[in-house]
Design an enzyme around this catalytic site. Sequence first.
Site, PDB file in Angstrom:
ATOM      1  N   ARG A  47      -5.048  10.072  -1.572  1.00 41.39           N
ATOM      2  CA  ARG A  47      -4.544  10.250  -2.942  1.00 41.39           C
ATOM      3  C   ARG A  47      -5.704  10.475  -3.893  1.00 41.39           C
ATOM      4  NH1 ARG A  47      -2.565   5.768  -5.164  1.00 41.39           N
ATOM      5  NH2 ARG A  47      -3.156   4.426  -3.449  1.00 41.39           N
TER       6      ARG A  47
ATOM      7  N   HIS B 272       0.875  -1.174   0.000  1.00 38.76           N
ATOM      8  CA  HIS B 272       0.000   0.000   0.000  1.00 38.76           C
ATOM      9  C   HIS B 272       0.913   1.225   0.000  1.00 38.76           C
ATOM     10  CE1 HIS B 272      -3.016   2.873   1.175  1.00 38.76           C
ATOM     11  NE2 HIS B 272      -3.950   1.953   1.151  1.00 38.76           N
TER      12      HIS B 272
END
Length: 575
Positions: free
Chosen positions: A258, A236
Amino acid sequence: MREISTDILILGSGGAGLFAALHAHKAAPSLSITVAVKGLLGKCGCTRMVQGGYNVALAKEDSVERHFMDTIEGGKWLPDQDLAWKLVTLAVERIKELENELGCFFDRNADGSVHQKAFAGQTFDRTVHKGDLTGIEIINRLAEQVWARKIARLEEHRAVELIKTKDGQAIAGVLFIDMRSGEYVFVRTKAVLLGTGGGPSMYKYHTPSGEKSCDGLAMALRAGLPLRDMEMVQFHPTGLLAGTHTRMTGTVLEEGLRGSGGYLLNGAKERFMPHYDPRAERATRDVVSRAMYSEMKKGDLSPNGGLYISMAHVGPDKVRKMFKGMVDRCADCGFDLAAGLVEVVPTAHYMMGGVEFAPDCSTELKGLFVAGEDAGGVHGANRLGGNGVANSTVFGAVAGDTMAEWVGKEGFFQEIDFSAVEGAISNCEKPFGARPSKHGSLDPLRERLYELMWEKVGIIRDAAGLRVALSELNEFENELKETGIADGNRAFNLTWHDWLNLKSLAQTSRVIAEAALARTDSRGAHFREDFPEAGPLEQSAFTSVRQKGDGLDISMKPVAFTRVRPGESLLRTHE
Ligand SMILES: Cc1cc2nc3c(=O)[nH]c(=O)nc-3n(C[C@H](O)[C@H](O)[C@H](O)COP(=O)(O)OP(=O)(O)OC[C@H]3O[C@@H](n4cnc5c(N)ncnc54)[C@H](O)[C@@H]3O)c2cc1C
């Protein structure tokens, strides 16, 4: 040694274990069922940690075919297509069961329909969630339902070996350590579910819950079962980096940061993602993690040796409102997520690989079933965010149904191979006979494993590095065998359990490195600098590793395109 008998034994109390227990109980209420778990039921494992949510095709405009195609394409054509089909079709049943029978509340739209949000790598917004604490909702409701039924529990009981019959053809029971007393416990049973949830905690930065150390995979390996896709370890991109002496380092800062416009910056506070991919920070996890790793190798680092995420340009008030949990978590570690910079690093998150299994969750060992993150083949080279908890709950329930029926028809208490029990106990006892660590603790050994897996078997790999890693892993295992621990009180002897954790992690690490060396192409989470191309999709093959004597036997097996071939899509025929 204490001995217990139960018709069905379930190892682990994540989404897989608890669903298996409930379904087996419903299908055959007269059978005795025991859930045995290393932590506390309802409080441990990664299902509880699920933040984002659960993928399922519910909306009229969506379809199981679309979810299936996203899963196959996301998995770079390596998933077992029958398993993936089962995942997407049964997820629909399971989410309704979670809401209507088990009492979960998921977020809803104003019109009363279930709210589904966007997750990376999917062509439709299909992720069901409860705020950003979806796993707590699911596990709390499942645990309450298990507590309310006549299902036995062995908590803080660590499974250490799968014990077979004398002829090796079937499973006869499982050996445990009762962590509270330090005693050995043998559970005799007709059927076992392996649901210990994998967990790549052999990497320097990792997300899984603290008790997970690949015990299930290591036990399956020692029992001679094949493990597939083990080179596929998902990182991740945004693990929190808060220094070496806090457990917060490695924990996930959610993907939505993000997704909603966050920037990744290098140590010089410059944005770099647009140089790597046109989608910049919104590219998929594997692409972003690789770019971050490459950037880190250039040496422009944050104070703790990583990079930064910056959200201030999105608007501090908006960030505080949208990501309250994340803002609080960062503040606990001295970072201002809303208006400042937070240090981040890619973190090992999920193992796509696991025990080879059939769509009914059976394995090649009679009486042994597998579900959840211990099982391999559903996701291929990449797991879509949201397909992890769907996988554990879907196949946990399938396993419960299958085991109940199987025990009724052909399950019986088998003759136990007591020499295997003695051998397993003597292996667990080894550290008490050896000279205590010269360092006074196992920490330096653990750090060595973390470092070698991160550097040589991590995000970017090549043959030379993998070979060095395999030789270092051999040395590591030999040193671990010779490293003793003080033989004091065995109750809650965490040093002993740490030693056992390292043993499982080292064995599983060797499988990951061997599989990574065997795969001479780059797909999804597996990237070989010396073989950067994906290779012909039509000739897709998966790695299969099993233990032979002291070594490992590795083969490449062709993927069976049972429903769709590369270049085709189910959507054209169904929509
Ligand atoms: C921080 C985080 C966030 C995540 N977010 C998402 C998300 O948003 N969406 C998604 O789909 N997936 C997500 N995942 C992945 C998801 O949690 C897993 O895919 C899935 O829930 C695993 O379920 P499981 O039942 O296989 O294992 P787990 O839930 O991990 O349960 C494993 C169980 O096995 C027990 N155990 C371990 N070793 C032993 C042993 N030796 N003996 C006995 N018991 C043992 C453990 O104590 C635990 O009870 C996330 C994972 C993490 C870590």
